[in-house]
Design an enzyme around this catalytic site. Structure first.
Site, short mmCIF file in Angstrom:
data_model
loop_
_atom_site.label_atom_id
_atom_site.label_comp_id
_atom_site.label_asym_id
_atom_site.label_seq_id
_atom_site.Cartn_x
_atom_site.Cartn_y
_atom_site.Cartn_z
N ASP A 115 -8.55 14.13 8.57
CA ASP A 115 -8.34 12.80 9.14
C ASP A 115 -9.65 12.26 9.71
O ASP A 115 -10.24 12.85 10.61
CB ASP A 115 -7.28 12.89 10.25
N TYR A 148 0.87 -1.18 0.00
CA TYR A 148 0.00 0.00 0.00
C TYR A 148 0.91 1.23 0.00
O TYR A 148 1.65 1.45 0.96
CB TYR A 148 -0.87 -0.06 1.25
N TYR A 196 -12.18 -4.25 7.02
CA TYR A 196 -10.87 -3.96 7.63
C TYR A 196 -10.99 -2.90 8.72
O TYR A 196 -10.56 -3.10 9.86
CB TYR A 196 -9.88 -3.49 6.54
N HIS A 197 -11.56 -1.75 8.37
CA HIS A 197 -11.60 -0.64 9.32
C HIS A 197 -12.58 -0.87 10.46
O HIS A 197 -12.48 -0.24 11.50
CB HIS A 197 -11.95 0.66 8.59
N LYS A 236 -11.39 17.31 15.86
CA LYS A 236 -10.60 16.66 14.82
C LYS A 236 -10.43 17.63 13.65
O LYS A 236 -11.28 17.70 12.76
CB LYS A 236 -11.26 15.35 14.35
N HIS A 265 -9.96 9.07 10.97
CA HIS A 265 -9.77 8.01 11.97
C HIS A 265 -10.18 8.57 13.33
O HIS A 265 -9.40 9.22 14.02
CB HIS A 265 -8.30 7.59 12.02
#
Length: 670
Positions: free
Chosen positions: A542, A15, A169-170, A538, A544
Site C-alpha cells: 500500500d 473503476y 488526482y492523487h 507501512k 497511500h
C-alpha cells in the site's frame, strides 16, 4: 425557439476489478450491460508494483484493491467476450504501464482487432507515484524513459491511444492546493514532452500528434466554485504551454483533454450517506461548464471509506451520471458560466499563481529534479498538515465529522459486514497456484530469451516496447518483466517529506498539542529519560502514505522521536527496525485491505523477538469486524477514517505506551 441538438455525454466509467481476472470480467460485462460506456481497470498492488503473486511483498495484497494480472493468460481472461476494438479502456497503471499495454495489445491481436483502432488510456504518470500514490518501482530517469518509449510507440502504432494520463488526482488527496495541483501536473507534462521530443523518436512534423494524445486525470473536490475554476485554469494554461513552448498551432491538438474521478479520500466513514451528495456536487464541478467539461467521468461509491464497494454500490454511482446526462437539460446549452466576472477573476488569479509556481519548478531543473530534491513532496506534506490542522480546529467543516455529528441510525450500515464486499481469503492461494501452473506450461526457453533481450535493450538506448511485446507473447510474468528492468535500472525509495514539514497546529499553553506534549515528556521521564520513540510502518504494498506521514509529523511535533522509513516494507523489516531502534510503540498504516494478514505477522514476529511490552496500533480502512479481530490478537488500538483528530490519536498512543509499561494513567485531557 429552435431546439438545439444535445451534446454527446462524456464517457461513463466505473473503476473496477478484484479477486481474479474471471471475476472481474464478469463484473465488466455486467457494468457494460447497465449502460456504462467505457471500462476502467483497477489492478491489484502486486501488478501495479511489478511483483508476482507469490512474492513475499505480495502476501495479503493479491486481488484486494484490483485485479491481479500476472501474464498473458490473465489478460485474455480479463477481456474474454469483450471486443477490444470497440471498447474505450482506461488502465490505472504506472510503473508497469508498458507491460500492461503490451499484454492488452497482444490480446487485441488475438481477438483479430486492428490495433490502430484501439482506444483508451494508460495512466503512466510516474511523477505522482513518487509524490502521493507510491506504486513507483524504478528511479526517475529510467521511469521517464519507459514513459517516453511508450508515447513514441503509441503515436506511431496505436494512434488513438492516450499513452499517458498526467494525473493530478492523487496530488489533491495528498494535500495539494488547486495551485499546486495544476502546477505540479503541468510541470510533469512539460518534463514528459521535453523528454519525448529530445529522444528523437518522433519527427518534427508529428509533434502536434504527440501533444494531442496527452490527457489528464484530475480530482474534483467538494469546493464547487474553486474546482470548476481550476478546470478552466488548467485548460487555459495548457493552451499557453503547448502554443508557446512547443509551437503547436492546431487548436485541436492543444485542446485540454481530461478525465476525472471525484475525491475518494474525502469520503467519510462517519454518516457515509452524506457521501452521495458530496459525489454529486463534485461531479457537477466537472460537467456543468461546457468549456471545461470532462471527457470521461468515474465516480466512487458512497461506502468506499468503509471497504470495497459491492456491484450495487457501483451501479448507484453510474446511475448518478446517467440521471444528469439523460434526464437534465445540461447538454443542451453553451457554457453557462461564460461572462461571469466572479468566475473570470478566480480563473485569472489561479492562472497567475500557477504560472509563477511552474516557473519556480523549471528554475529547479524541472519536475524530475524537484522530485529528487524532495521539494514537491515536502510542499504536499506541509499543505496536507495545514488542512488537517484546520479540520481539527473546526475552521474547515466536514458534516457528520466535526460538526452536525448527531445522527439517526443508518439503515444502509445497519449490518456493516454486508454493507461492503469482502475478498475471499482463499483467493490468493488459488491465484498463486494458477501462476505456478502457467510457468510450468510455457515455453521456458522462449521466456528466458525474451527476458535476456529486454535486459540488453534496457542497458542500451533502444525503444523498450518491442522487447516488452515479445516478453508478453513468450509468457513472461509481471514480476519477471519488472525484475529484469530492476536488474538494469535499480529501484527507488522516494523522499517521505516528513522531516521538512513545518509545525501544522499551534502548541501554546492550554492547547491540545501542548497537553499531549506534556504527556509525552512525563511518560519519557517515567521510563527513564530520553525521548519516546514511535515507529510508523507501512507493511505490504500500500503506497497511500498520507495518513502515515501526518501521524509521523504530529508525533514529531508532540515530542516523539519518529522512525519512518517510507512505504513497502515486509513485517520482518518493520520488526527489525523496531528492535534496532528500541521503540516504545509500533504504528502500522494499511489502506489496501491486507491488514488481516500482515498485522498478526508483525505481532508474532515481535513476540518471537522477545518484545512484548511494545504496543502495536493500526490505522487504515478497516471494517469493524476486522478491527475486533485485530484487537483480539493483541493490537492495542485501531484507528479508522472516523478518527480524524490526529493530536488525540497521539495522546491515545501515549496512553497505550503507559499501559504496556504498567504506568498509572495520566490525568491529562487529550
Amino acid at each position: 425557439m429552435t431546439e438545439r441538438q444535445k451534446d454527446r455525454p462524456w464517457l461513463m466509467r466505473t473503476y473496477a476489478g478484484h479477486s481474479t481476472a474471471e471475476a472481474s470480467n464478469e463484473l465488466y460485462r455486467r457494468n457494460l450491460a447497465k449502460g456504462q460506456t467505457g471500462l476502467s481497470v483497477a489492478f491489484d498492488l502486486p501488478t501495479q508494483t511489478g511483483y508476482d503473486p507469490d512474492h513475499i511483498l505480495a502476501r495479503g495484497e493479491v486481488g484486494r484493491v484490483g485485479v491481479p494480472v500476472s501474464h498473458l493468460g490473465d489478460m485474455r481472461r480479463l477481456f474474454q467476450e469483450i471486443p477490444l476494438e470497440q471498447m474505450n479502456t482506461s488502465m490505472t497503471i504506472n510503473a508497469t504501464a508498458m507491460w500492461l499495454l503490451a499484454l492488452y495489445q497482444v490480446v487485441a491481436e488475438e481477438q483479430g482487432a486492428d490495433i490502430t483502432r484501439l482506444q483508451g488510456t494508460t495512466q503512466n504518470d510516474i511523477v505522482k507515484e513518487y509524490l502521493s500514490r507510491g506504486t513507483h518501482v524504478f528511479p526517475p530517469g529510467p521511469s521517464l524513459r519507459l514513459t517516453t518509449d511508450m508515447i513514441a510507440y503509441t503515436v506511431n502504432n496505436i494512434p488513438k491511444w492516450n499513452p499517458i494520463n498526467i494525473c493530478s488526482y492523487h496530488l489533491q488527496e495528498a494535500g495539494a492546493t488547486p495551485v499546486q495541483e495544476i502546477s505540479y501536473a503541468m510541470s510533469t507534462a512539460i518534463a514528459v514532452l521535453d523528454a519525448v521530443f529530445a529522444s528523437g523518436q518522433v519527427p518534427e512534423d508529428r509533434k502536434g500528434d504527440v501533444v494531442a494524445r496527452i490527457s489528464f486525470f484530475v480530482n474534483a473536490g467538494v469546493r464547487f466554485v474553486e474546482e470548476m475554476c481550476k478546470m478552466r485554469a488548467f485548460g487555459r494554461i495548457w493552451d499557453k504551454v503547448t502554443r508557446e513552448r512547443y509551437g503547436i498551432e492546431n487548436p485541436k491538438h492543444r485542446r485540454f483533454r481530461y478525465g476525472v474521478q471525484v475525491n475518494s479520500l474525502g469520503l467519510t466513514e462517519a454518516q457515509p450517506e452524506n457521501n452521495v451528495q458530496r459525489i454529486v456536487l463534485e461531479m457537477l464541478a466537472v460537467t456543468l461548464s461546457k468549456d471545461a467539461r470532462a471527457r470521461a467521468v468515474q465516480l466512487p461509491a458512497w461506502n468506499e471509506a468503509l471497504g470495497l464497494p459491492r456491484p450495487w454500490d457501483q451501479q448507484w454511482s453510474l446511475r448518478i451520471q446517467q440521471v444528469l446526462a439523460h434526464e437534465s437539460d445540461l447538454l443542451e446549452y453553451e457554457d453557462i458560466f461564460a461572462g461571469s466576472h466572479v468566475i473570470e477573476a478566480k480563473v485569472d488569479a489561479l492562472v497567475d499563481e500557477c504560472l509563477a509556481e511552474i516557473a519556480r519548478i523549471q528554475e529547479m531543473g524541472g519536475a524530475m529534479a524537484a522530485v529528487e530534491s524532495g521539494y514537491l513532496k515536502s510542499q504536499l506534506v506541509s499543505s496536507h498538515a495545514e488542512r488537517r490542522g484546520r479540520i481539527e480546529a473546526g475552521e474547515e467543516k466536514i458534516v457528520g465529522v466535526n460538526c452536525f455529528e448527531s445522527t439517526e441510525p443508518n439503515p444502509l450500515t445497519a449490518d456493516l459486514d454486508t454493507a461492503i464486499m469482502t475478498v475471499d481469503p482463499a483467493n490468493e492461494a488459488r491465484v498463486v497456484q494458477a501462476l505456478h501452473d502457467w510457468r510450468d506450461n510455457r515455453d521456458e526457453g522462449r521466456a528466458q530469451e525474451a527476458l535476456s533481450t529486454l535486459k540488453k535493450t534496457a542497458a542500451g538506448d533502444g525503444n523498450l516496447f518491442a522487447a516488452t511485446l515479445e516478453c508478453a507473447r513468450a509468457g513472461v510474468t509481471t514480476g519477471e518483466w519488472a525484475w529484469a528492468l530492476r536488474d538494469v535500472f535499480g529501484e527507488f525509495r522516494a523522499p517521505t517529506g516528513v522531516s521538512g514539514a513545518p509545525l501544522a497546529v499551534t502548541a501554546e499553553a492550554g492547547t491540545p498539542l501542548a497537553l499531549v506534549r506534556d504527556k509525552v515528556a512525563r511518560t519519557a521521564a517515567d521510563l527513564g529519560g530520553g525521548k519516546l520513540r514511535l515507529l510508523v510502518g507501512k507493511p505490504g504494498l500500500d503506497g497511500h502514505s498520507n495518513g502515515a506521514e501526518q501521524i509521523a509529523v504530529r508525533a514529531r511535533d508532540a515530542g516523539f522521536e519518529v522512525v519512518y522509513q517510507g512505504i513497502r516494507l515486509t513485517p520482518e523489516q518493520i520488526v527489525s527496525a523496531a528492535v534496532a531502534e528500541d521503540v516504545h510503540c509500533v504504528g502500522l498504516s494499511i489502506l489496501s485491505g491486507s491488514h488481516a494478514e500482515l498485522v498478526p505477522d508483525v505481532l508474532s514476529r515481535l513476540r518471537r523477538a522477545g518484545v512484548d511490552d511494545v504496543p502495536v496500533i493500526v490505522g487504515g480502512i478497516i471494517p469493524s469486524a476486522d478491527a475486533a479481530a485485530l484487537r483480539e490478537v493483541g493490537v492495542a488500538a485501531v484507528f479508522t477514517p472516523k478518527d480524524f483528530g490526529i493530536t488525540e490519536i497521539i495522546g491515545r498512543i501515549v496512553d497505550e505506551i503507559r499501559k504496556a509499561n504498567k504506568l498509572d494513567p495520566l490525568e491529562v485531557p487529550a
